[in-house]
Design an enzyme around this catalytic site. Structure first.
Site, PDB file in Angstrom:
ATOM      1  N   ASP A  28     -44.411  17.606  -3.250  1.00  0.00           N
ATOM      2  CA  ASP A  28     -44.090  18.709  -2.349  1.00  0.00           C
ATOM      3  C   ASP A  28     -43.633  19.921  -3.157  1.00  0.00           C
ATOM      4  O   ASP A  28     -42.695  19.831  -3.948  1.00  0.00           O
ATOM      5  CB  ASP A  28     -42.978  18.252  -1.394  1.00  0.00           C
ATOM      6  CG  ASP A  28     -42.597  19.316  -0.379  1.00  0.00           C
ATOM      7  OD1 ASP A  28     -43.107  19.248   0.749  1.00  0.00           O
ATOM      8  OD2 ASP A  28     -41.800  20.209  -0.718  1.00  0.00           O
ATOM      9  N   TYR A  61     -40.536  27.910  -4.609  1.00  0.00           N
ATOM     10  CA  TYR A  61     -39.899  27.048  -5.612  1.00  0.00           C
ATOM     11  C   TYR A  61     -40.255  27.409  -7.055  1.00  0.00           C
ATOM     12  O   TYR A  61     -39.601  26.927  -7.982  1.00  0.00           O
ATOM     13  CB  TYR A  61     -40.286  25.577  -5.396  1.00  0.00           C
ATOM     14  CG  TYR A  61     -39.957  24.993  -4.058  1.00  0.00           C
ATOM     15  CD1 TYR A  61     -39.053  25.593  -3.175  1.00  0.00           C
ATOM     16  CD2 TYR A  61     -40.567  23.801  -3.643  1.00  0.00           C
ATOM     17  CE1 TYR A  61     -38.766  25.031  -1.947  1.00  0.00           C
ATOM     18  CE2 TYR A  61     -40.281  23.233  -2.415  1.00  0.00           C
ATOM     19  CZ  TYR A  61     -39.393  23.862  -1.563  1.00  0.00           C
ATOM     20  OH  TYR A  61     -39.128  23.297  -0.341  1.00  0.00           O
ATOM     21  N   LYS A  82     -46.096  25.480   0.685  1.00  0.00           N
ATOM     22  CA  LYS A  82     -45.541  26.189   1.835  1.00  0.00           C
ATOM     23  C   LYS A  82     -45.660  27.699   1.670  1.00  0.00           C
ATOM     24  O   LYS A  82     -45.547  28.242   0.569  1.00  0.00           O
ATOM     25  CB  LYS A  82     -44.068  25.808   2.036  1.00  0.00           C
ATOM     26  CG  LYS A  82     -43.824  24.321   2.109  1.00  0.00           C
ATOM     27  CD  LYS A  82     -42.353  23.995   2.332  1.00  0.00           C
ATOM     28  CE  LYS A  82     -42.075  22.546   2.004  1.00  0.00           C
ATOM     29  NZ  LYS A  82     -41.992  22.307   0.546  1.00  0.00           N
ATOM     30  N   HIS A 137     -42.928  27.801   5.858  1.00  0.00           N
ATOM     31  CA  HIS A 137     -41.686  27.317   5.258  1.00  0.00           C
ATOM     32  C   HIS A 137     -40.469  27.519   6.177  1.00  0.00           C
ATOM     33  O   HIS A 137     -39.642  26.622   6.334  1.00  0.00           O
ATOM     34  CB  HIS A 137     -41.452  28.039   3.924  1.00  0.00           C
ATOM     35  CG  HIS A 137     -40.576  27.293   2.979  1.00  0.00           C
ATOM     36  ND1 HIS A 137     -40.634  27.469   1.619  1.00  0.00           N
ATOM     37  CD2 HIS A 137     -39.606  26.368   3.180  1.00  0.00           C
ATOM     38  CE1 HIS A 137     -39.748  26.681   1.026  1.00  0.00           C
ATOM     39  NE2 HIS A 137     -39.105  26.006   1.958  1.00  0.00           N
TER      40      HIS A 137
END
Length: 307
Positions: A53, A58, A88, A121
């Protein structure tokens, strides 16, 4: 250890391969360096993990893609199809005309032709400026219909095998269900014994939407997390027994191995009784998006009162 040791679920929407019920998340605070991510992902694949994921936010998409490439070269996996990859859409791209370019940028970083799952997200749209840290003055009303329609286009084009959301309330999901041609396959949310999401899980189950749990141990050590949930296999086993997918962030090989030991035993009635009595409190409250002078003025408003 064979990857078959992790059970899989079939999503009710989209055409993704079966999704492993336990996967490795790559969110960390502060953002992790690429070498840290590559090492963790390779170790996870060796242990049997096949679901990973990531997200535009990120800053781990490139490292994850590189790790999968190295795993192929090393013979740890035979093909890209053996892994299930989720990414996302960040809030600055939560606009109808920015969804497809955002996914294309994600695929370029991963060096993939598709992802298995692409999620919105957060249910927040921001002006397309600096993604993070969030400036509440950049938050604008979200046109969920145009954003979801663009998500559907991404699936129709084959750039993602399934689409879904993250951090959505029952009310927001209901809004999507009213017009969606392709239903959300998943809603990834905070869930653990101290925030059990009973109402949301009931709604998602009734509408064929899989629930995935992030911060299954409370997100300890992150700005959105808490030390209030015990780091225990009981918490993970409890989530698994609720029929929920687990996204677990740990870059520690021993911990990753321990997290795989939840499938061959069951909780006792006493365990369930104790868990049922745990005081409930949402940890990931979306406070970075909230301001008395901004568009979203309170936690209650943000979560549609689902607190």
């Amino acid at each position: 250890m064979a990857s078959l040791s992790i059970p899989q679920v079939t999503l009710s929407s989209g055409n993704a391969r079966p999704m492993p019920v336990l996967g490795l998340g790559t969110a960390a605070d502060p953002f992790p360096g690429p070498e840290t991510v590559i090492k963790a992902v390779l170790e996870a694949i060796e242990l049997g993990y096949r679901m990973f994921d990531t997200a535009a936010l990120y800053q781990t998409e490139e490292a994850l893609g590189e790790a999968i490439s190295q795993a192929l070269s090393l013979g740890l996996i035979k093909s890209r199809e053996e892994v299930f990859i989720t990414s996302k859409l960040w809030c600055t791209d939560n606009h109808g005309d920015r969804v497809l370019p955002a996914l294309q940028a994600t695929l370029k970083k991963l060096k993939f032709t598709y992802v298995d799952q692409y999620l919105i997200h957060w249910p927040v749209s921001m002006k397309p400026r600096v993604p993070f840290p969030v400036n509440v003055e950049d938050i604008v009303p979200m046109d969920i219909k145009s954003v979801w329609t663009a998500m559907e286009e991404c699936q129709t084009l084959g750039l993602t095998k399934s689409i879904g959301v993250s951090n959505f309330s029952c009310k927001l999901l209901d809004n999507i269900l009213a017009f969606a041609k392709i239903l959300p396959a998943i809603n990834q949310v905070e869930m653990h014994p101290a925030w059990q999401q009973g109402k949301l899980r009931e709604f998602c189950n009734a509408n064929g939407i899989m629930v995935a749990a992030y911060s299954p141990l409370g997100g300890s050590g992150t700005f959105w997390g808490s030390n209030g949930v015990l780091e225990s296999e009981v918490a993970l086993r409890w989530i698994y027994e609720q029929g929920v997918v687990i996204v677990m962030k740990s870059f520690n090989k021993l911990r990753m191995k321990q997290n795989l030991d939840i499938f061959d035993w069951e909780l006792s009635d006493e365990d369930f009784k104790n868990i049922a009595e745990i005081p409930q409190s949402r940890t990931s409250r979306g406070e970075i998006f909230i301001s008395e002078t901004g568009l979203i003025k309170s936690v209650e408003e943000f979560w549609d009162g689902e607190l």
